[in-house]
Design a protein around this motif. Structure first.
Motif, PDB file in Angstrom:
ATOM      1  N   GLU A  49     -18.556   5.925   1.002  1.00  0.00           N
ATOM      2  CA  GLU A  49     -17.472   6.080   2.145  1.00  0.00           C
ATOM      3  C   GLU A  49     -16.793   4.980   2.469  1.00  0.00           C
ATOM      4  OE1 GLU A  49     -18.067   7.090   6.749  1.00  0.00           O
ATOM      5  OE2 GLU A  49     -19.329   8.059   5.341  1.00  0.00           O
ATOM      6  N   CYS A  52     -14.224   4.418  -0.395  1.00  0.00           N
ATOM      7  CA  CYS A  52     -13.260   5.756   0.024  1.00  0.00           C
ATOM      8  C   CYS A  52     -12.036   5.216   1.053  1.00  0.00           C
ATOM      9  CB  CYS A  52     -13.366   6.947  -0.078  1.00  0.00           C
ATOM     10  SG  CYS A  52     -14.391   7.504  -1.473  1.00  0.00           S
ATOM     11  N   GLN A  53     -12.739   4.579   2.171  1.00  0.00           N
ATOM     12  CA  GLN A  53     -11.757   4.509   3.288  1.00  0.00           C
ATOM     13  C   GLN A  53     -11.012   3.218   3.177  1.00  0.00           C
ATOM     14  OE1 GLN A  53     -14.540   4.748   6.590  1.00  0.00           O
ATOM     15  NE2 GLN A  53     -14.677   6.897   6.637  1.00  0.00           N
ATOM     16  N   GLY A  58      -6.603   6.723   1.655  1.00  0.00           N
ATOM     17  CA  GLY A  58      -8.066   7.059   1.207  1.00  0.00           C
ATOM     18  C   GLY A  58      -8.152   7.859   0.243  1.00  0.00           C
TER      19      GLY A  58
END
Length: 67
Positions: A49, A52-53, A58
């Protein structure tokens, strides 16, 4: 390593073996003028996470069940 993607016909989809390599590819696409996700879709593996952020845009990622 990623010298091939600016020359590929667009639209293009790339499946990366990890979220880290997907993030690297997204950064290189930005500096090469390739628009993500309009010209090149990127899918990572690992479902990390934080990685990806932190990319723009994203990243999409899938979890790989197993150890």
């Amino acid at each position: 390593m990623y010298h091939w993607f600016p020359r590929m016909p667009k639209p293009l989809a790339v499946f990366c073996h990890s979220d880290d390599s997907a993030a690297t590819l997204a950064e290189l696409a930005f500096f090469s003028g390739v628009s993500v996700p309009e010209e090149m879709a990127i899918l990572g593996v690992g479902d990390n996470e934080s990685v990806c952020q932190m990319t723009h845009p994203g990243l999409s990622s899938i979890a790989l069940p197993g150890e």
